[in-house]
Design a protein around this motif. Structure first.
Motif, mmCIF file in Angstrom:
data_model
loop_
_atom_site.group_PDB
_atom_site.id
_atom_site.type_symbol
_atom_site.label_atom_id
_atom_site.label_comp_id
_atom_site.label_asym_id
_atom_site.label_seq_id
_atom_site.Cartn_x
_atom_site.Cartn_y
_atom_site.Cartn_z
ATOM 1 N N ALA A 81 20.893 0.614 30.219
ATOM 2 C CA ALA A 81 21.410 -0.625 30.797
ATOM 3 C C ALA A 81 21.104 -1.791 29.870
ATOM 4 N N GLN A 101 28.554 -1.233 33.965
ATOM 5 C CA GLN A 101 28.847 -0.773 35.331
ATOM 6 C C GLN A 101 30.242 -0.163 35.426
ATOM 7 N N ARG A 145 25.637 6.517 42.758
ATOM 8 C CA ARG A 145 25.899 5.626 41.617
ATOM 9 C C ARG A 145 25.189 4.282 41.802
ATOM 10 N N GLU A 146 25.235 3.725 43.027
ATOM 11 C CA GLU A 146 24.584 2.442 43.275
ATOM 12 C C GLU A 146 23.067 2.568 43.118
ATOM 13 N N VAL A 149 22.548 2.266 39.449
ATOM 14 C CA VAL A 149 22.780 0.891 38.974
ATOM 15 C C VAL A 149 21.575 0.014 39.268
#
Length: 451
Positions: A81, A101, A145-146, A149
């Protein structure tokens, strides 16, 4: 031949007793019919509540999958990230974060979900990819996925994650579909049904309270996660508008018509029209709202503001009539005493007469709002039947309402899953209406004690 006085007296006594007996018999029959009518009415109400609760209670139980999810680095190959320290400006950092993202969104997160399911399945169990992915809800990949993230350090780690089972899997687990039906009539394939039963036996699938009904908005892509939050907030916005507009306008109109307006043909016409409006079908108010607020004032379709204005028009006659009835019930002696002590007519009305009617006005207001809460027809005509998967932040945002949400769920093609959920939504709506009625009774009793 003349009858003796004693015989005449006995005849009169017999006639009187026969008359009294007939009257008492008639009273008992009338009382019995009244009690029977009340018992029948209460019986039907109880039958309705029992039927709704019987169908709705299972919807408050949801099936959860407990999976060990591995964030495989070979699948999640978008790089680390972005860090703020690596970019000279906030704009560049924001752009890099959005690109990262987007790259994550393009990955096949279903692969990670499927790998978790196969890890939980018995060794050597054969099932193809499409069949095994019909067990979890479709939003499971978004949930995982969240998670990544929010915490990119999960890359390469294995964590325990709870995801919802799909609506079809929930139907099979709860027995909403006949298990004796053939494969062609089942919603899931035979291997998927067998694997679900295995998951239930070994604890991979367990049931818990369905908080998602209260915390999630409606969803078509993931029916098992569909909730009432958006519709509930939209209903609160509409009821707030009704209270802020209908109560002051209705009470003011009733005070003017009852205390200050001169008796004339015009006021008689207004009173007749108010009484007639109270009997107008609610769908007519929906047509009026669509014509005036949407076509003329160009207010947004499916907005709580428009729904609140329409329900305000529908509630106004009820509040006006109830307030006038309360004002008429005030003793003339109170008015005469206030005027005799030197108060003006305005002071007499607002300082002496109106405070004594607060309990009745409050009760009429809450009952009117509760009645408006359950209206569906006028809201359908102003576009609130549209699918809205968001929580309205303002009265101008698109929203649904609890009655409309019930209407939409009732017509959903997955009847086995949404029929219990429809009954659960009815239970929530009834609970809100009962709370409003209970608040009316409590506040009325408090105000009456103070008076």
């Amino acid at each position: 031949m003349q009858t003796s006085p004693e015989k005449a007296s006995n005849d009169r006594t017999r006639i009187i007793r026969d008359g009294l007996r007939r009257r008492h018999t008639s009273e008992q029959i009338f009382r019995g019919l009244g009690i029977a009518a009340i018992a029948i009415a209460l019986g039907f109400v109880a039958l309705l509540f029992v039927d709704v609760f019987r169908k709705g209670v299972p919807a408050f139980v949801q099936s959860n999958l407990h999976l060990s999810v591995t964030f495989d680095a070979e699948v999640i190959d978008v790089g680390p990230a972005p860090a703020r320290a690596d970019f000279p400006s906030d704009a560049e950092y924001t752009a890099a974060s959005l690109k990262w993202q987007r790259d994550l969104a393009l990955l096949n997160w279903n692969t990670i979900v499927e790998a978790s399911l196969r890890k939980a399945a018995p060794e050597g169990f054969e099932i193809d990819s499409r069949q095994i992915q019909s067990i979890p809800e479709t939003n499971a990949r978004h949930q995982i996925r969240e998670m990544f993230v929010r915490d990119p350090s999960l890359l390469g780690q294995t964590v325990e994650v709870d995801v919802l089972a799909s609506a079809n899997a929930a139907n099979w687990i709860k027995g909403n579909i006949d298990r004796s039906l053939g494969d062609a009539q089942q919603q899931l394939s035979a291997p998927a049904r067998q694997l679900i039963d295995t998951f239930v036996e070994n604890g991979t699938i367990s049931n818990g309270f369905a908080w998602t009904i209260f915390t999630n908005v409606d969803s078509r892509a993931a029916p098992a996660s569909a909730g009432l939050l958006g519709a509930f907030v939209g209903t609160l916005w509409m009821m707030l508008i009704v209270v802020l507009l209908a109560v002051p306008i209705g009470v003011a109109a009733a005070i003017y018509l009852e205390e200050f307006a001169p008796k004339s043909r015009l006021t008689d016409l207004i009173e007749v029209n108010i009484n007639n409006l109270a009997a107008v079908p609610s769908i007519v108010f929906g047509l009026l709202g669509a014509a005036v607020f949407i076509n003329w004032f160009h207010l947004p379709i499916s907005a709580p503001l428009v729904g609140g204005l329409v329900l305000t028009l529908m509630t106004l006659p009820t509040i006006i009539i109830a307030t006038r009835g309360a004002l008429m019930g005030v003793s003339p002696a109170l008015r005469q005493a206030a005027l005799g002590m030197g108060a003006s007519k305005t002071q007499m009305v607002f300082h002496h007469v109106l405070p004594t009617t607060f309990p009745s006005i409050l009760t009429a207001t809450i009952l009117g709002v509760a009645h408006a809460l359950g209206e569906t027809a006028p809201l359908l005509l102003i576009g609130m039947k549209a699918f809205v998967a968001s929580v309205p932040a303002t009265p101008l945002d698109q929203a649904a309402a609890l009655p409309v949400q019930i209407y939409l769920w009732q017509g959903n093609e997955n009847r086995n899953f949404f029929e219990p959920r429809t009954a659960a939504a009815i239970m929530v709506l009834l609970a809100v209406m009962i709370l409003l009625n209970g608040a009316a009774i409590y506040l009325r009793s408090r105000l009456e004690k103070r008076a």
